[in-house]
Design a protein around this motif. Structure first.
Motif, short mmCIF file in Angstrom:
data_model
loop_
_atom_site.label_atom_id
_atom_site.label_comp_id
_atom_site.label_asym_id
_atom_site.label_seq_id
_atom_site.Cartn_x
_atom_site.Cartn_y
_atom_site.Cartn_z
N ASN A 142 0.82 -1.22 0.00
CA ASN A 142 0.00 0.00 0.00
C ASN A 142 0.85 1.27 0.00
O ASN A 142 0.32 2.35 -0.20
N GLU A 143 2.16 1.18 0.21
CA GLU A 143 3.05 2.35 0.16
C GLU A 143 3.92 2.36 -1.09
O GLU A 143 4.72 3.27 -1.27
N PHE A 144 3.72 1.37 -1.94
CA PHE A 144 4.61 1.20 -3.08
C PHE A 144 4.60 2.40 -4.03
O PHE A 144 5.65 3.00 -4.30
N TYR A 145 3.44 2.77 -4.56
CA TYR A 145 3.38 3.87 -5.54
C TYR A 145 3.71 5.21 -4.88
O TYR A 145 4.30 6.08 -5.51
N LYS A 146 3.35 5.35 -3.63
CA LYS A 146 3.70 6.56 -2.88
C LYS A 146 5.23 6.68 -2.81
O LYS A 146 5.79 7.76 -3.01
N THR A 147 5.92 5.56 -2.57
CA THR A 147 7.38 5.55 -2.50
C THR A 147 7.99 5.98 -3.83
O THR A 147 8.92 6.79 -3.87
N VAL A 148 7.46 5.45 -4.91
CA VAL A 148 7.95 5.83 -6.25
C VAL A 148 7.80 7.33 -6.46
O VAL A 148 8.74 8.01 -6.89
N GLU A 149 6.65 7.87 -6.11
CA GLU A 149 6.40 9.30 -6.31
C GLU A 149 7.30 10.16 -5.42
O GLU A 149 7.82 11.18 -5.86
N VAL A 150 7.49 9.74 -4.18
CA VAL A 150 8.38 10.48 -3.26
C VAL A 150 9.79 10.53 -3.83
O VAL A 150 10.44 11.58 -3.83
N LEU A 151 10.26 9.40 -4.31
CA LEU A 151 11.62 9.36 -4.85
C LEU A 151 11.74 10.16 -6.15
O LEU A 151 12.75 10.81 -6.39
N LYS A 152 10.71 10.14 -6.96
CA LYS A 152 10.72 10.97 -8.17
C LYS A 152 10.80 12.45 -7.80
O LYS A 152 11.53 13.21 -8.43
N LYS A 153 10.06 12.86 -6.76
CA LYS A 153 10.11 14.25 -6.29
C LYS A 153 11.50 14.62 -5.79
O LYS A 153 11.86 15.79 -5.75
N ASN A 154 12.27 13.61 -5.41
CA ASN A 154 13.60 13.84 -4.87
C ASN A 154 14.71 13.53 -5.87
O ASN A 154 15.85 13.23 -5.48
N GLY A 155 14.38 13.58 -7.14
CA GLY A 155 15.39 13.50 -8.18
C GLY A 155 15.66 12.13 -8.77
O GLY A 155 16.52 11.99 -9.64
N TYR A 156 14.95 11.12 -8.34
CA TYR A 156 15.16 9.79 -8.91
C TYR A 156 14.30 9.61 -10.16
O TYR A 156 13.21 10.16 -10.27
N TYR A 157 14.82 8.86 -11.09
CA TYR A 157 14.10 8.59 -12.34
C TYR A 157 14.48 7.19 -12.82
O TYR A 157 15.50 6.64 -12.43
N SER A 158 13.63 6.64 -13.67
CA SER A 158 13.89 5.33 -14.25
C SER A 158 14.15 5.51 -15.74
O SER A 158 13.59 6.41 -16.37
N LEU A 159 14.99 4.66 -16.30
CA LEU A 159 15.29 4.74 -17.73
C LEU A 159 14.21 4.08 -18.58
O LEU A 159 14.18 4.26 -19.79
N VAL A 160 13.36 3.29 -17.93
CA VAL A 160 12.26 2.63 -18.65
C VAL A 160 10.95 2.92 -17.93
O VAL A 160 10.93 3.17 -16.73
N ASP A 161 9.88 2.89 -18.68
CA ASP A 161 8.57 3.08 -18.06
C ASP A 161 8.16 1.80 -17.34
O ASP A 161 8.43 0.69 -17.82
N ALA A 162 7.50 1.99 -16.24
CA ALA A 162 6.99 0.83 -15.51
C ALA A 162 5.84 0.23 -16.31
O ALA A 162 5.04 0.94 -16.91
#
Length: 191
Positions: A142-162
């Motif tokens: 239940n915290e998974f997508y929230k974690t992804v968004e938090v990390l994106k807000k903090n400069g993390y990105y993925s090279l491929v789309d989920a």
């Protein structure tokens, strides 16, 4: 062991013997006698590198005062790799602290996995012994997508789309941050 015909399994056995030195110092005599004979150091180093054990190979020999049996250039090379890995793992510890503080500030509690967990839990006598390529951690479903968004807000990105069918994947695609040294993998499942 003849230098020219040292077999793969003999090389792996020798590497394993060296790696055991920290917990089985009584093997020092066995390792020392092998090191005093002909050794295919090229094969040993290629295999130890392939299996990511060069730093612990070096520190195991160092801990029982066997470095003098290595060719000088090899000793210098291993010391260099060990030093680089020490710096990387110190950076890893800082990065784990940053990720942990960031996620906790959003009420997400990560559980660090694999090599990261072993290093921050101080399982290794010497934190420089373990080589790591990324930071793995688990969060609740239940915290998974929230974690992804938090990390994106903090400069993390993925090279491929989920994938839209993310249910079949164990972790989110590897994420990077240009200001950080390590890639991260956010796991939603361990198995």
């Amino acid at each position: 062991m003849n230098f020219l015909i040292m077999k793969y399994n003999e090389a792996l056995f020798f590497i394993s013997s060296v790696l055991l030195l920290k917990i089985r110092p009584e093997m020092r005599c066995i390792v020392k006698s092998k090191m005093m004979g002909p050794i295919n150091w090229d094969l040993i180093i290629r295999l130890a590198s392939k299996h990511y054990v060069l730093p612990i190979f070096f520190s195991s020999l160092k801990s029982l005062h066997l470095l003098y049996l290595l060719p000088k250039r090899l000793e210098e090379y291993l010391a260099y790799i060990y030093s680089l890995n020490k710096q990387r793992n110190e950076s890893l510890i800082e990065e784990v602290s940053y990720i942990n503080k960031t996620l906790i500030s959003y009420n997400v509690k990560p559980i660090f996995l694999k090599g990261t967990a072993l290093i921050v839990s101080k399982v290794y006598i010497d934190k420089s012994d373990r080589m790591l390529g990324d930071v793995d951690f688990l969060v609740s479903h239940n915290e998974f997508y929230k974690t992804v968004e938090v990390l994106k807000k903090n400069g993390y990105y993925s090279l491929v789309d989920a994938s839209s069918d993310f249910k079949s994947m164990k972790h989110y695609p590897r994420m990077f941050n240009k200001k950080r040294d390590f890639a991260i993998e956010i796991h939603k499942d361990v198995i």
